[in-house]
Design a protein around this motif. Sequence first.
Motif, PDB file in Angstrom:
ATOM      1  N   ALA A 315       0.567  -0.800  -0.332  1.00  0.00           N
ATOM      2  CA  ALA A 315       0.134   0.119  -0.315  1.00  0.00           C
ATOM      3  C   ALA A 315       0.905   1.644   0.204  1.00  0.00           C
ATOM      4  CB  ALA A 315      -0.531  -0.052   1.466  1.00  0.00           C
ATOM      5  N   ALA A 316       1.831   0.935   1.095  1.00  0.00           N
ATOM      6  CA  ALA A 316       2.935   2.809   1.245  1.00  0.00           C
ATOM      7  C   ALA A 316       3.339   2.859  -0.329  1.00  0.00           C
ATOM      8  CB  ALA A 316       3.586   2.258   1.844  1.00  0.00           C
ATOM      9  N   ALA A 317       4.047   1.342  -1.251  1.00  0.00           N
ATOM     10  CA  ALA A 317       4.716   1.717  -2.223  1.00  0.00           C
ATOM     11  C   ALA A 317       3.382   2.514  -3.234  1.00  0.00           C
ATOM     12  CB  ALA A 317       5.349   0.229  -2.560  1.00  0.00           C
ATOM     13  N   LEU A 318       2.486   1.752  -3.000  1.00  0.00           N
ATOM     14  CA  LEU A 318       1.405   2.538  -4.161  1.00  0.00           C
ATOM     15  C   LEU A 318       1.337   3.755  -4.264  1.00  0.00           C
ATOM     16  CD1 LEU A 318      -0.123  -1.240  -5.041  1.00  0.00           C
ATOM     17  CD2 LEU A 318       1.138   0.456  -6.653  1.00  0.00           C
ATOM     18  N   GLY A 319       1.395   4.463  -3.031  1.00  0.00           N
ATOM     19  CA  GLY A 319       0.750   5.369  -2.646  1.00  0.00           C
ATOM     20  C   GLY A 319      -1.102   4.869  -1.758  1.00  0.00           C
ATOM     21  N   LEU A 320      -0.709   4.639  -1.150  1.00  0.00           N
ATOM     22  CA  LEU A 320      -2.150   4.808  -1.137  1.00  0.00           C
ATOM     23  C   LEU A 320      -2.160   4.806   1.075  1.00  0.00           C
ATOM     24  CD1 LEU A 320      -3.329   1.275  -2.439  1.00  0.00           C
ATOM     25  CD2 LEU A 320      -3.637   3.470  -3.332  1.00  0.00           C
ATOM     26  N   PRO A 321      -3.329   4.948   1.293  1.00  0.00           N
ATOM     27  CA  PRO A 321      -3.587   5.984   2.829  1.00  0.00           C
ATOM     28  C   PRO A 321      -3.250   5.036   4.082  1.00  0.00           C
ATOM     29  CG  PRO A 321      -5.192   6.683   1.810  1.00  0.00           C
ATOM     30  CD  PRO A 321      -4.634   5.585   0.787  1.00  0.00           C
ATOM     31  N   ALA A 322      -1.872   5.279   4.738  1.00  0.00           N
ATOM     32  CA  ALA A 322      -1.188   3.737   5.865  1.00  0.00           C
ATOM     33  C   ALA A 322      -1.553   4.400   6.779  1.00  0.00           C
ATOM     34  CB  ALA A 322       0.424   4.061   6.273  1.00  0.00           C
ATOM     35  N   ALA A 323      -2.247   3.402   7.679  1.00  0.00           N
ATOM     36  CA  ALA A 323      -2.401   3.094   9.036  1.00  0.00           C
ATOM     37  C   ALA A 323      -1.998   4.221   9.907  1.00  0.00           C
ATOM     38  CB  ALA A 323      -2.798   1.998   9.990  1.00  0.00           C
ATOM     39  N   PRO A 324      -2.425   5.044  10.635  1.00  0.00           N
ATOM     40  CA  PRO A 324      -1.110   5.771  11.480  1.00  0.00           C
ATOM     41  C   PRO A 324      -0.515   5.539  12.542  1.00  0.00           C
ATOM     42  CG  PRO A 324      -3.609   6.756  11.498  1.00  0.00           C
ATOM     43  CD  PRO A 324      -4.022   5.143  10.823  1.00  0.00           C
ATOM     44  N   SER A 325      -0.992   4.114  12.541  1.00  0.00           N
ATOM     45  CA  SER A 325      -0.109   3.636  13.756  1.00  0.00           C
ATOM     46  C   SER A 325       0.787   3.060  13.429  1.00  0.00           C
ATOM     47  CB  SER A 325      -0.785   2.135  14.743  1.00  0.00           C
ATOM     48  OG  SER A 325      -1.471   1.561  14.283  1.00  0.00           O
ATOM     49  N   TRP A 326       0.828   2.946  11.320  1.00  0.00           N
ATOM     50  CA  TRP A 326       2.457   2.018  10.832  1.00  0.00           C
ATOM     51  C   TRP A 326       3.112   3.218  10.420  1.00  0.00           C
ATOM     52  CZ3 TRP A 326      -1.324  -1.099   8.146  1.00  0.00           C
ATOM     53  CH2 TRP A 326      -1.728  -2.530   9.009  1.00  0.00           C
ATOM     54  N   LEU A 327       3.268   4.773  10.821  1.00  0.00           N
ATOM     55  CA  LEU A 327       3.678   5.562   9.913  1.00  0.00           C
ATOM     56  C   LEU A 327       4.826   5.513  10.758  1.00  0.00           C
ATOM     57  CD1 LEU A 327       1.351   8.523   9.671  1.00  0.00           C
ATOM     58  CD2 LEU A 327       1.604   7.187   8.109  1.00  0.00           C
ATOM     59  N   PRO A 328       4.964   5.886  11.818  1.00  0.00           N
ATOM     60  CA  PRO A 328       6.625   5.662  11.897  1.00  0.00           C
ATOM     61  C   PRO A 328       7.401   4.320  11.913  1.00  0.00           C
ATOM     62  CG  PRO A 328       5.321   5.883  14.192  1.00  0.00           C
ATOM     63  CD  PRO A 328       4.041   5.722  12.716  1.00  0.00           C
ATOM     64  N   LEU A 329       6.285   3.390  11.145  1.00  0.00           N
ATOM     65  CA  LEU A 329       7.605   2.810  10.153  1.00  0.00           C
ATOM     66  C   LEU A 329       8.084   2.981   8.872  1.00  0.00           C
ATOM     67  CD1 LEU A 329       5.721  -0.642  11.454  1.00  0.00           C
ATOM     68  CD2 LEU A 329       7.205   0.063  12.463  1.00  0.00           C
ATOM     69  N   LEU A 330       7.309   3.960   8.304  1.00  0.00           N
ATOM     70  CA  LEU A 330       8.039   3.778   7.116  1.00  0.00           C
ATOM     71  C   LEU A 330       7.697   5.931   6.715  1.00  0.00           C
ATOM     72  CD1 LEU A 330       4.283   3.424   5.932  1.00  0.00           C
ATOM     73  CD2 LEU A 330       6.251   2.382   4.805  1.00  0.00           C
ATOM     74  N   ASP A 331       8.011   6.548   7.904  1.00  0.00           N
ATOM     75  CA  ASP A 331       8.769   7.936   7.439  1.00  0.00           C
ATOM     76  C   ASP A 331      10.234   8.330   8.394  1.00  0.00           C
ATOM     77  OD1 ASP A 331       8.032   7.483   9.958  1.00  0.00           O
ATOM     78  OD2 ASP A 331       7.089   9.370  10.058  1.00  0.00           O
ATOM     79  N   GLY A 332      10.494   6.743   8.715  1.00  0.00           N
ATOM     80  CA  GLY A 332      12.239   6.597   9.364  1.00  0.00           C
ATOM     81  C   GLY A 332      12.425   6.966  10.801  1.00  0.00           C
ATOM     82  N   THR A 333      11.287   6.956  11.776  1.00  0.00           N
ATOM     83  CA  THR A 333      11.259   7.071  12.762  1.00  0.00           C
ATOM     84  C   THR A 333      11.444   5.822  13.795  1.00  0.00           C
ATOM     85  OG1 THR A 333       9.724   8.735  12.708  1.00  0.00           O
ATOM     86  CG2 THR A 333       9.967   8.136  15.412  1.00  0.00           C
ATOM     87  N   ALA A 334      10.950   5.251  13.282  1.00  0.00           N
ATOM     88  CA  ALA A 334      11.070   3.469  14.047  1.00  0.00           C
ATOM     89  C   ALA A 334      12.505   3.153  13.631  1.00  0.00           C
ATOM     90  CB  ALA A 334      10.551   3.002  13.624  1.00  0.00           C
ATOM     91  N   ALA A 335      12.936   3.054  12.317  1.00  0.00           N
ATOM     92  CA  ALA A 335      14.046   2.393  12.257  1.00  0.00           C
ATOM     93  C   ALA A 335      15.610   3.689  12.973  1.00  0.00           C
ATOM     94  CB  ALA A 335      13.987   3.168  10.555  1.00  0.00           C
ATOM     95  N   LEU A 336      15.175   4.908  12.686  1.00  0.00           N
ATOM     96  CA  LEU A 336      16.348   5.631  13.241  1.00  0.00           C
ATOM     97  C   LEU A 336      15.859   5.561  14.760  1.00  0.00           C
ATOM     98  CD1 LEU A 336      15.421   8.770  11.636  1.00  0.00           C
ATOM     99  CD2 LEU A 336      17.936   7.986  11.778  1.00  0.00           C
ATOM    100  N   SER A 337      15.118   5.189  15.606  1.00  0.00           N
ATOM    101  CA  SER A 337      15.053   6.068  17.311  1.00  0.00           C
ATOM    102  C   SER A 337      15.498   3.655  17.869  1.00  0.00           C
ATOM    103  CB  SER A 337      13.518   5.749  17.661  1.00  0.00           C
ATOM    104  OG  SER A 337      12.426   5.152  17.251  1.00  0.00           O
ATOM    105  N   SER A 338      15.018   3.194  16.607  1.00  0.00           N
ATOM    106  CA  SER A 338      15.494   2.049  17.758  1.00  0.00           C
ATOM    107  C   SER A 338      17.085   1.538  17.374  1.00  0.00           C
ATOM    108  CB  SER A 338      14.550   0.549  16.804  1.00  0.00           C
ATOM    109  OG  SER A 338      14.756   1.201  15.615  1.00  0.00           O
ATOM    110  N   VAL A 339      17.875   2.328  15.903  1.00  0.00           N
ATOM    111  CA  VAL A 339      19.125   2.181  16.204  1.00  0.00           C
ATOM    112  C   VAL A 339      19.593   2.612  16.685  1.00  0.00           C
ATOM    113  CG1 VAL A 339      20.762   2.644  13.995  1.00  0.00           C
ATOM    114  CG2 VAL A 339      18.244   1.221  13.652  1.00  0.00           C
TER     115      VAL A 339
END
Length: 361
Positions: A315-339
């Motif tokens: 869905a994200a790759a095709l530009g479709l809306p993402a569930a708000p709770s999943w946005l940190p997985l898509l905008d770099g937040t989760a990756a950056l904070s965990s690493v």
Amino acid sequence: MGSKRLRVGVIGCGNFGSELARIACETAGVELAAVAGGSDDTAARLAAELACACEPDAEALIRRTDVDAVIVASPNYLHKQHVLLAAQRGKHVFCEKPTALSYADCCQMVEACREASVVLMAGHILHFMDGIDKAKRLVREGALGRLLTAGVERTGWMSQASGAGWKYRPELTGGYVFHFIHELDLVQSFCGPALGVSAVRAARDGREALQLQLAFAGGGVGAMEYGSMFRWGEHRMTLNGTAGALQIDFSRSLVTLRRPSGTEKFGINGSENEDAARVRSYAAAGGEIAFTGAAERPPLFLRGPLRRELDAFRAAALGLPAAPSWLPLLDGTAALSSVATAEAAVKALETGKREIIQTFR
């Protein structure tokens, strides 16, 4: 991609990579174009099983014109190389955890994908379990009041503490904190970003015990215990707030919310079959920690979340809306904070001092 169909290639044909390739073949709107990587002839055998192309290396797969997106499920130390190659070719990327083995590398990967206008999704599977998603919503809605403390345990005993594979080499995995990064990510999704961390470590005969102390931006504190030298292993997270408490008990596949008004319980996966499979799996393991190989399929309780994860990536790759709770997985937040938190914890082990986490410097 105007047809809303996503053509994917999979790099890394181990346990999770192979399963994601199988799921791609079964998912509406997804087409598996090619696979690459893996030990021995793993990729070739997987390609034969799934009737797709087999490329000799990641670069050849990424160059394919029939690949719109890449699933990076290669060994941890290769994630940066493969994500950057994909971004250079304008391919969307799903990257298994840990996204990177340093904060600087993670920043470079996130920025490269932003500049290329492609998705970089962090593969943190716990967020695709219905019970955990519900727990996050309850906490966001104030079920616990102001969060005060978080306690996390992911411990067990590793009988085979050494081996020939890359998973036994800390310089390739990033060590225990990086390789088992899910809980560092999840606790911050509840408590907010961590500001600083201190850590102690004990090691013997190739096994280790780690204890981390975290301070969160919201004012709460956390204690995390990891390791492979615990004969009595536990896997759970407990949150305490001014209005209630919540525990995620992985061995029982159970979330318990306790408030003065009463107690509510629900399964981690939200599926009776998947939750029962998790309970059986943990009971059979008896606290034993073992690395899985390419020939072993992930257990049932992980296959459903993997499907939902791939659906979200499509869905994200095709530009479709993402569930708000999943946005940190898509905008770099989760990756950056965990690493960033994992890197600071490793440094704290080396210096013996409390370390400020990079995202707050």
